[in-house]
Motif scaffolding. Structure first.
Motif, PDB file in Angstrom:
ATOM      1  N   HIS A   1       0.845  -1.208   0.000  1.00  3.76           N
ATOM      2  CA  HIS A   1       0.000   0.000   0.000  1.00  3.76           C
ATOM      3  C   HIS A   1       0.873   1.249   0.000  1.00  3.76           C
ATOM      4  CE1 HIS A   1      -3.714  -2.250   0.768  1.00  3.76           C
ATOM      5  NE2 HIS A   1      -2.990  -2.994   1.600  1.00  3.76           N
ATOM      6  N   ARG A   2       0.490   2.236  -0.782  1.00  8.17           N
ATOM      7  CA  ARG A   2       1.271   3.468  -0.880  1.00  8.17           C
ATOM      8  C   ARG A   2       0.434   4.718  -0.641  1.00  8.17           C
ATOM      9  NH1 ARG A   2       4.326   0.086  -0.262  1.00  8.17           N
ATOM     10  NH2 ARG A   2       6.188  -0.479  -1.446  1.00  8.17           N
ATOM     11  N   SER A   3      -0.889   4.574  -0.546  1.00  7.55           N
ATOM     12  CA  SER A   3      -1.766   5.720  -0.304  1.00  7.55           C
ATOM     13  C   SER A   3      -2.654   5.417   0.896  1.00  7.55           C
ATOM     14  CB  SER A   3      -2.623   6.009  -1.544  1.00  7.55           C
ATOM     15  OG  SER A   3      -3.400   7.161  -1.348  1.00  7.55           O
ATOM     16  N   ILE A   4      -2.408   6.115   1.996  1.00  7.59           N
ATOM     17  CA  ILE A   4      -3.010   5.771   3.287  1.00  7.59           C
ATOM     18  C   ILE A   4      -3.790   6.954   3.839  1.00  7.59           C
ATOM     19  CG2 ILE A   4      -2.459   5.090   5.672  1.00  7.59           C
ATOM     20  CD1 ILE A   4       0.105   3.837   4.502  1.00  7.59           C
ATOM     21  N   ALA A   5      -4.902   6.646   4.498  1.00  8.90           N
ATOM     22  CA  ALA A   5      -5.680   7.669   5.203  1.00  8.90           C
ATOM     23  C   ALA A   5      -5.605   7.396   6.699  1.00  8.90           C
ATOM     24  CB  ALA A   5      -7.133   7.647   4.737  1.00  8.90           C
ATOM     25  N   PHE A   6      -5.356   8.434   7.470  1.00  7.66           N
ATOM     26  CA  PHE A   6      -5.358   8.333   8.937  1.00  7.66           C
ATOM     27  C   PHE A   6      -6.619   9.002   9.454  1.00  7.66           C
ATOM     28  CE2 PHE A   6      -4.448  10.300  13.082  1.00  7.66           C
ATOM     29  CZ  PHE A   6      -4.074   9.184  13.814  1.00  7.66           C
ATOM     30  N   VAL A   7      -7.392   8.293  10.291  1.00 10.63           N
ATOM     31  CA  VAL A   7      -8.679   8.806  10.778  1.00 10.63           C
ATOM     32  C   VAL A   7      -8.655   8.897  12.299  1.00 10.63           C
ATOM     33  CG1 VAL A   7     -11.168   8.431  10.858  1.00 10.63           C
ATOM     34  CG2 VAL A   7      -9.870   7.780   8.813  1.00 10.63           C
ATOM     35  N   SER A   8      -8.935  10.092  12.830  1.00 10.92           N
ATOM     36  CA  SER A   8      -9.010  10.278  14.280  1.00 10.92           C
ATOM     37  C   SER A   8      -9.985  11.395  14.631  1.00 10.92           C
ATOM     38  CB  SER A   8      -7.636  10.625  14.859  1.00 10.92           C
ATOM     39  OG  SER A   8      -7.759  10.986  16.227  1.00 10.92           O
ATOM     40  N   PRO A   9     -10.999  11.087  15.433  1.00 14.69           N
ATOM     41  CA  PRO A   9     -11.873  12.143  15.940  1.00 14.69           C
ATOM     42  C   PRO A   9     -11.369  12.708  17.271  1.00 14.69           C
ATOM     43  CG  PRO A   9     -12.800  10.004  16.467  1.00 14.69           C
ATOM     44  CD  PRO A   9     -11.505   9.746  15.775  1.00 14.69           C
TER      45      PRO A   9
ATOM     46  N   GLU B   1     -12.559   8.490  -3.122  1.00 17.51           N
ATOM     47  CA  GLU B   1     -11.157   8.104  -3.298  1.00 17.51           C
ATOM     48  C   GLU B   1     -10.957   6.615  -2.995  1.00 17.51           C
ATOM     49  OE1 GLU B   1      -8.139  11.167  -1.991  1.00 17.51           O
ATOM     50  OE2 GLU B   1      -9.939  11.993  -1.060  1.00 17.51           O
ATOM     51  N   ILE B   2     -11.723   6.105  -2.042  1.00 17.46           N
ATOM     52  CA  ILE B   2     -11.655   4.665  -1.755  1.00 17.46           C
ATOM     53  C   ILE B   2     -12.225   3.877  -2.927  1.00 17.46           C
ATOM     54  CG2 ILE B   2     -12.501   2.817  -0.241  1.00 17.46           C
ATOM     55  CD1 ILE B   2     -12.543   4.881   2.048  1.00 17.46           C
ATOM     56  N   GLN B   3     -13.360   4.322  -3.409  1.00 19.03           N
ATOM     57  CA  GLN B   3     -14.016   3.622  -4.519  1.00 19.03           C
ATOM     58  C   GLN B   3     -13.168   3.626  -5.789  1.00 19.03           C
ATOM     59  OE1 GLN B   3     -17.657   5.905  -4.451  1.00 19.03           O
ATOM     60  NE2 GLN B   3     -18.790   4.300  -3.350  1.00 19.03           N
ATOM     61  N   SER B   4     -12.396   4.698  -5.998  1.00 21.19           N
ATOM     62  CA  SER B   4     -11.571   4.792  -7.200  1.00 21.19           C
ATOM     63  C   SER B   4     -10.172   4.212  -7.005  1.00 21.19           C
ATOM     64  CB  SER B   4     -11.453   6.257  -7.635  1.00 21.19           C
ATOM     65  OG  SER B   4     -10.849   7.034  -6.620  1.00 21.19           O
ATOM     66  N   GLY B   5      -9.878   3.720  -5.795  1.00 20.54           N
ATOM     67  CA  GLY B   5      -8.579   3.105  -5.526  1.00 20.54           C
ATOM     68  C   GLY B   5      -7.474   4.083  -5.211  1.00 20.54           C
ATOM     69  N   LEU B   6      -7.807   5.364  -4.969  1.00 16.89           N
ATOM     70  CA  LEU B   6      -6.785   6.347  -4.622  1.00 16.89           C
ATOM     71  C   LEU B   6      -6.356   6.223  -3.163  1.00 16.89           C
ATOM     72  CD1 LEU B   6      -8.143   9.494  -6.501  1.00 16.89           C
ATOM     73  CD2 LEU B   6      -6.289   7.950  -7.185  1.00 16.89           C
ATOM     74  N   ILE B   7      -7.220   5.656  -2.333  1.00 18.20           N
ATOM     75  CA  ILE B   7      -6.867   5.315  -0.945  1.00 18.20           C
ATOM     76  C   ILE B   7      -7.072   3.810  -0.800  1.00 18.20           C
ATOM     77  CG2 ILE B   7      -7.542   5.504   1.487  1.00 18.20           C
ATOM     78  CD1 ILE B   7      -8.244   8.416   0.981  1.00 18.20           C
ATOM     79  N   THR B   8      -6.002   3.101  -0.428  1.00 16.29           N
ATOM     80  CA  THR B   8      -6.090   1.629  -0.350  1.00 16.29           C
ATOM     81  C   THR B   8      -5.943   1.091   1.061  1.00 16.29           C
ATOM     82  OG1 THR B   8      -3.709   1.367  -0.744  1.00 16.29           O
ATOM     83  CG2 THR B   8      -5.162   1.419  -2.682  1.00 16.29           C
ATOM     84  N   ALA B   9      -5.604   1.950   2.023  1.00 15.43           N
ATOM     85  CA  ALA B   9      -5.481   1.498   3.416  1.00 15.43           C
ATOM     86  C   ALA B   9      -5.901   2.626   4.348  1.00 15.43           C
ATOM     87  CB  ALA B   9      -4.048   1.064   3.724  1.00 15.43           C
TER      88      ALA B   9
END
Length: 529
Positions: free
Chosen positions: A324-332, A427-435
């Motif tokens: 994986h090379r494109s990652i999203a970090f999620v924190s509330p 972006e997830i649906q288009s594969g721009l974010i993979t993890a």
């Protein structure tokens, strides 16, 4: 300077100090290349240079511009006469050889609980495979660790020494915060530490005395508003009672700090400083720094569990190995330092691989103590309340207040997470974010629920990884980082009992114990289709 940068410099300093304390480097010796030292301590070259410069300022190292750092010659050695100095055989330059690297990694394995106290080490062949070296460096590393007292030779192999069993019924005093009903206030990590500590005490024939800390209130009959209640007997004492616990059978103290140091912790530090006993402070999130004189005391040590950038770096490296090379970090919860440290750890991996590895941050700052419960929940309870006996309504009201508050917090957090997920959905649906890296297991559970409603397959379309390895991670089959809190408990027990390698010569803050990733069904190698 950020908290994590300061912590990295301290870790680099500790690695140099350890070479000096363990006599691998002696007065006048030249330090190995900083690049090698940086690789060994898992820090950057610049961080190691800053650490060496700081030790030079502290008088431990010497060196001038354009020349390598050396261990400073002590005053006693300066006093030697010229005759003895000329007869001294010069030592070969210190080299970080294969056996020294292997010994260093074995020592870390013992500290991190890979090899438990009292356990047998794997065979020579298995150790060779683990450390990717030949037989000779492994043997020399084992011999050096035996000489240092970190291992014991056996008829067949080597073993990690067990904690000594007390012949007299000794005691360790543990202090932790409490709820209004005098149940222990323990987070998930604190709970694991407590259970491990109990087990070690049982095997070593040591009594673990637990005192519950609480606020006595303005109307408290005691002089001090901060009080403590002995869990076993129910007796209530002022904090000054700890001054009297200088009994030889008391081996030391453990203090659980749930957040930042406050007035209570500062009062306890003043008391601990007077009592000649080792004190282990469980600093769960690694956000506290011992003030002033306490930081220089070898009798007081803080043990961080889940606050450094290293956990996120381990998660980032794991994701990279999956392709994986494109990652999203999620924190509330980004108002908290532990959330910011996890994002910083991921960002630190982007610097050397910026062309290959990108991290997008989706963060918010929710107050975990606020929020409103869903109206359906409130309406249901109001309707239910009219059907029960008035005498039971008070009891139910107290119970439902707690449920209401918890539901309100969850509803607010879920709403914030769903808003962030809406922003990245395309972006997830288009594969721009993979993890996706979630700040903890609770948030990861909400992300999995959202992805399911959107028809996105996990891990086929996107992998989800989080932190804590809690019970919810197990039930959700979620890949999660385990902070290895039980190994932190073992380190604290060894520190209080004075057992190597858990003791240390230099005072202050400890490095966070190395954790590990528990791989389950929410992460997978990136498909190239």
């Amino acid at each position: 300077m950020s908290h994590s940068s300061a912590h990295s410099i301290k870790r680099a300093q500790s690695s140099i100090e350890r070479f000096i304390v363990e006599k691998m480097l002696r007065s006048g010796d030249e330090l190995p290349p900083l690049k090698q030292l940086a690789a060994l301590a898992e820090v950057s070259y610049v961080t190691m240079w800053k650490a060496a410069t700081k030790l030079k300022e502290d008088g431990l190292l010497d060196g001038s511009s354009g020349h390598p750092f050396r261990v400073k010659v002590t005053s006693s050695e300066n006093a030697e006469d010229e005759k003895s100095l000329t007869k001294r055989v010069p030592r070969a330059p210190f080299q970080i050889t294969a056996w020294r690297r292997t010994a260093h990694r074995m020592r870390l394995d013992i500290l991190n609980g890979v090899y438990a106290t009292g356990s047998q080490l794997p065979s020579l062949k298995e150790l060779q495979k683990r450390f990717a070296v030949s037989c000779s460096p492994v043997k020399k590393a084992l011999e050096s660790l035996c000489d240092a007292g970190l291992l014991l030779p056996r008829k067949r192999g080597f073993a990690v020494p067990a904690f000594p069993s007390s012949k007299v019924r000794s005691r360790i005093v543990l202090l932790t915060h409490t709820f209004d009903d005098f149940t222990m206030y323990l987070s998930q990590h604190d709970e694991e530490i407590f259970k491990t500590f109990e087990r070690h005490c049982h095997h070593a024939n040591i009594t673990l005395d637990v005192f519950l800390l609480y606020w006595g209130g303005l109307d408290s009959p005691k002089k001090s508003r901060h009080l403590m209640r002995e869990r076993r007997t129910g007796h209530v004492y002022e904090l000054s009672h700890l001054d009297k616990i200088d009994d030889p059978i008391v081996l030391g103290f453990v203090l659980v700090v749930p957040g930042l140091f406050g007035e209570l912790e500062e009062n306890l530090l003043r008391i601990f400083f007077k009592v000649n006993k080792p004190v282990a402070i469980i600093d769960e999130l690694g956000t506290n720094t011992l003030p002033g004189i306490y930081a220089r005391s070898r009798r007081i040590q803080t043990f961080p569990v889940a606050g450094s950038v290293r956990s996120a770096q381990a998660v980032g490296r794991y994701i990279l190995t999956l392709g994986h090379r494109s990652i999203a970090f999620v924190s509330p919860y980004h108002q908290f330092s532990w959330s910011r440290s996890r994002l910083e750890g991921l960002f630190s991996l982007c610097q050397p691989t910026s062309d290959l590895f990108t991290v997008r941050s989706f963060v918010a700052e929710n107050d975990p103590m606020s929020g409103q419960a869903p109206s359906k929940f409130v309406d249901f309870y109001r309707s239910f309340r009219t059907t029960i006996d008035p005498a039971q309504q008070v009891e139910y009201d107290s119970l439902m207040t707690n449920v209401h508050e918890k539901t309100a917090r969850q509803a607010q957090t879920r709403g914030s997470v769903h808003t962030m997920m809406d922003r990245m959905l395309m972006e997830i649906q288009s594969g721009l974010i993979t993890a996706i890296v979630a700040v903890n297991d609770q948030v990861a559970g909400m992300i999995l629920g959202y992805l399911k409603t959107q028809g996105i397959a996990v891990p086929a379309q996107v992998s989800v990884i989080s932190f804590d390895d809690s019970a919810s991670a197990l039930s959700l089959n979620l890949t999660s980082y385990n902070f290895n809190a039980s190994a932190a408990a073992t380190a604290m027990m060894g520190y209080i009992l004075g057992v190597r390698p858990f003791t240390r010569e230099n005072p202050g803050h400890r490095d966070e114990i190395e954790g590990y990733i528990v791989e389950r069904q929410t992460s997978a190698r990136l498909s190239r289709d």
